[in-house]
Design an enzyme around this catalytic site. Structure first.
Site, PDB file in Angstrom:
ATOM      1  N   ASP A   1       0.666  -1.308  -0.076  1.00  0.00           N
ATOM      2  CA  ASP A   1       0.204  -0.103   0.556  1.00  0.00           C
ATOM      3  C   ASP A   1       0.497   1.201   0.537  1.00  0.00           C
ATOM      4  O   ASP A   1       2.224   1.179   0.542  1.00  0.00           O
ATOM      5  CB  ASP A   1      -0.789  -0.213   1.220  1.00  0.00           C
ATOM      6  CG  ASP A   1      -1.931   0.810   0.914  1.00  0.00           C
ATOM      7  OD1 ASP A   1      -2.939  -0.131   1.195  1.00  0.00           O
ATOM      8  OD2 ASP A   1      -2.194   1.858   0.929  1.00  0.00           O
TER       9      ASP A   1
ATOM     10  N   GLU B   1     -14.639 -10.138  -5.136  1.00  0.00           N
ATOM     11  CA  GLU B   1     -15.202 -10.858  -4.166  1.00  0.00           C
ATOM     12  C   GLU B   1     -17.305 -10.593  -3.355  1.00  0.00           C
ATOM     13  O   GLU B   1     -17.247  -9.688  -4.403  1.00  0.00           O
ATOM     14  CB  GLU B   1     -14.584  -9.691  -3.505  1.00  0.00           C
ATOM     15  CG  GLU B   1     -14.263  -7.826  -3.442  1.00  0.00           C
ATOM     16  CD  GLU B   1     -15.819  -7.703  -2.665  1.00  0.00           C
ATOM     17  OE1 GLU B   1     -15.788  -8.751  -1.426  1.00  0.00           O
ATOM     18  OE2 GLU B   1     -15.802  -6.589  -2.879  1.00  0.00           O
TER      19      GLU B   1
ATOM     20  N   ARG C   1     -18.487  -8.886   2.981  1.00  0.00           N
ATOM     21  CA  ARG C   1     -20.053  -8.336   3.328  1.00  0.00           C
ATOM     22  C   ARG C   1     -19.056  -8.161   4.721  1.00  0.00           C
ATOM     23  O   ARG C   1     -17.995  -8.498   5.379  1.00  0.00           O
ATOM     24  CB  ARG C   1     -20.995  -8.854   4.123  1.00  0.00           C
ATOM     25  CG  ARG C   1     -22.234  -9.636   2.735  1.00  0.00           C
ATOM     26  CD  ARG C   1     -23.211 -10.125   3.333  1.00  0.00           C
ATOM     27  NE  ARG C   1     -22.527 -11.891   4.236  1.00  0.00           N
ATOM     28  CZ  ARG C   1     -23.245 -12.582   4.735  1.00  0.00           C
ATOM     29  NH1 ARG C   1     -24.258 -12.437   5.090  1.00  0.00           N
ATOM     30  NH2 ARG C   1     -22.591 -13.242   5.481  1.00  0.00           N
TER      31      ARG C   1
ATOM     32  N   CYS D   1     -20.865  -0.144  -1.231  1.00  0.00           N
ATOM     33  CA  CYS D   1     -20.991  -0.787  -1.833  1.00  0.00           C
ATOM     34  C   CYS D   1     -22.435  -0.524  -2.000  1.00  0.00           C
ATOM     35  O   CYS D   1     -22.465  -0.507  -3.042  1.00  0.00           O
ATOM     36  CB  CYS D   1     -20.752  -2.244  -1.546  1.00  0.00           C
ATOM     37  SG  CYS D   1     -18.664  -2.734  -0.545  1.00  0.00           S
TER      38      CYS D   1
ATOM     39  N   LYS E   1     -23.715   2.567  -4.297  1.00  0.00           N
ATOM     40  CA  LYS E   1     -22.364   3.102  -5.253  1.00  0.00           C
ATOM     41  C   LYS E   1     -22.463   2.135  -6.246  1.00  0.00           C
ATOM     42  O   LYS E   1     -22.863   2.509  -7.685  1.00  0.00           O
ATOM     43  CB  LYS E   1     -21.174   2.353  -4.750  1.00  0.00           C
ATOM     44  CG  LYS E   1     -19.852   2.271  -5.446  1.00  0.00           C
ATOM     45  CD  LYS E   1     -19.014   2.989  -4.789  1.00  0.00           C
ATOM     46  CE  LYS E   1     -17.796   1.520  -3.940  1.00  0.00           C
ATOM     47  NZ  LYS E   1     -17.460   0.579  -5.030  1.00  0.00           N
TER      48      LYS E   1
END
Ligand code: UGA
Length: 429
Positions: A30, A151, A154, A260, A263
């Protein structure tokens, strides 16, 4: 196998830790230096049950490591997962600039054949673009394959979802990459569906939008239940027993939130528009979801009339239980509306208080639900945390100024609430 996961946000970190648990050697990459520092020390920058323990155990065993150096991640891995963010642009389309930049970066460090896996939620055709970007930036003679592996995690149960998936979807073009991906997921012993890349990309969009549709459908039914005096919980139970329908995602409430579903529905509408199809069904789904947020304010006003200077207690700030995520949380938007009306807001959440404090200043944050109830003209339950189900309701009632409880998640039995002398309003009952 040697794997790197680029982007260790929610999806990336769960993927990295779980792949390490399966026995692979995983490097999380990252560009956020602070995040990498935290992760190296075994600290998780968000709330996700079971994840911290798993990260720490795998760090200790040397199966998981973190770096800010993309070159290290790429050179040492056979499979490279791209799990960077795809936030919404103002027009509802996803911003794919991170995906593009990372693809270019990955290509610049590649020295031999690699499998590059799209894990971020991306629109159909992204695989083609990633391939083109890599081809353009790559030295001649180096082979690679792009794979779509959406993926279905949740938040709040992401570790469990990863380790016990209903299915693993792999969109692929070459047998070589298929063999590698099958080997990677072999320890899970889960059903693997292999498709072409575009179909795999669409499966993700179609699945999230379908879940949103189910929620909006039952919320629409809830409205009718209210008008005719039926109980939406019973209706959902009766529908769900039909295995063709299934009982999940039929919980009526204040609507779906999070980073999620809202969007992804927007993005799918846009995507359809882009290819010349007006996806009216999804537009209706979105409208119903927006109107659920208004519903709770209407109910509140029907009981209290004027909200100015009234004290409204809020239980639940995260968009759902077992997470501290408040992105597109229904609760945050309702508090915003209450503030605009001049109400005084008190709030409590078991995990999301720190995140909420950053975006909502003028709110009294309390240490427990009973403190929220103290002197409240009304209490709104907006997230179905288990802690709220187990509340001592007699104590809540004693603390409140008026015993008005609006339950946006149908946690309690209306008859029991009547016995406890609450004015109890729930969704579709
Ligand atoms: C969702 C999908 O469920 C995952 O499969 C997917 O991988 C993920 O998005 C993603 O794209 O990354 P998530 O956003 O974590 O996962 O949350 P859900 O558990 O699906 O809940 C979304 C919203 O719907 C929450 O606000 C929840 O309260 C609401 N909901 C859910 C209902 O109102 N009723 C229900 O019956 C179920």
């Amino acid at each position: 196998m040697n794997i790197s996961v680029i982007g260790v946000g929610h999806v990336g970190l769960v993927t990295a830790a779980c792949l390490a648990k399966l026995g692979h050697r995983v490097i999380g990459v990252d560009q956020d230096k602070e995040r990498i520092r935290l992760l190296k020390g075994g600290d998780i920058p968000f709330h996700e049950p079971g994840l911290e323990e798993m990260v720490r155990a795998n760090l200790k065993e040397g199966k998981l490591s973190f770096t800010g150096d993309m070159k290290v991640g790429v050179r040492e891995s056979e499979v490279i997962f791209i799990a960077v963010g795809t936030p919404s642009l103002p027009n509802g389309e996803p911003d794919l600039s991170f995906v593009e930049a990372v693809s270019r970066d990955v290509a610049s460090h590649m020295d031999e054949y690699k499998v590059i896996v799209e894990k971020s939620t991306v629109p159909v055709m992204t695989g083609d673009w990633v391939k083109r970007v890599i081809e353009r930036s790559l030295s001649k003679g180096i082979g690679f394959d792009v794979v779509s592996n959406p993926e279905f995690l949740r938040e709040g149960s992401a570790v469990e979802d990863f380790l016990k998936p209903d299915r693993i979807v792999i969109g692929i073009e070459s047998e070589r990459a298929e063999g590698i991906m099958r080997r990677l997921y072999e320890p899970l012993k889960a059903p693997i569906l292999v498709t072409d890349i575009k179909s795999a990309e669409l499966i993700k969009h179609a699945s999230n939008s379908f879940l949103a549709l189910k929620i909006s459908y039952i919320n629409g039914i809830a409205r009718i239940c209210e008008k005719v005096g039926a109980d939406v919980v019973e209706v959902a139970r009766g529908m769900g027993l039909d295995h063709r329908i299934g009982s999940s995602y039929l919980q009526a409430g204040v609507g779906y939130g999070g980073f999620c579903l809202p969007k992804d529905v927007d993005a799918f509408i846009k995507l359809a528009e882009g290819v010349g199809y007006d996806f009216e069904l999804l537009k209706a789904c979105r409208m119903i979801n927006i109107s659920q947020r208004r519903w709770i304010l209407e109910k509140l006003k029907e009981s209290l009339w004027i909200l100015k200077d009234k004290t409204i207690g809020i239980l639940g700030l995260s968009f759902k239980p077992d997470t501290d995520d408040i992105r597109d949380s229904v609760s945050i938007s309702i508090i915003d509306s209450l503030k605009k009306e001049g109400a005084k807001v008190k709030a409590f959440d078991p995990a999301a208080m720190e995140n909420a404090k950053r975006v909502l200043k003028d709110v009294e944050y309390c240490s427990c639900p009973y403190e929220v109830s103290k002197g409240a003209d009304a209490l709104l339950i907006l997230t179905e945390w288990k802690d709220f189900k187990d509340l001592d309701l007699k104590r809540v009632r004693r603390e409140m100024k008026e015993p008005l409880l609006i339950d946006g998640r149908n946690l309690f039995d209306p008859k029991e609430m009547e016995k406890l002398r609450f004015t109890y309003i729930s969704v579709g009952r």
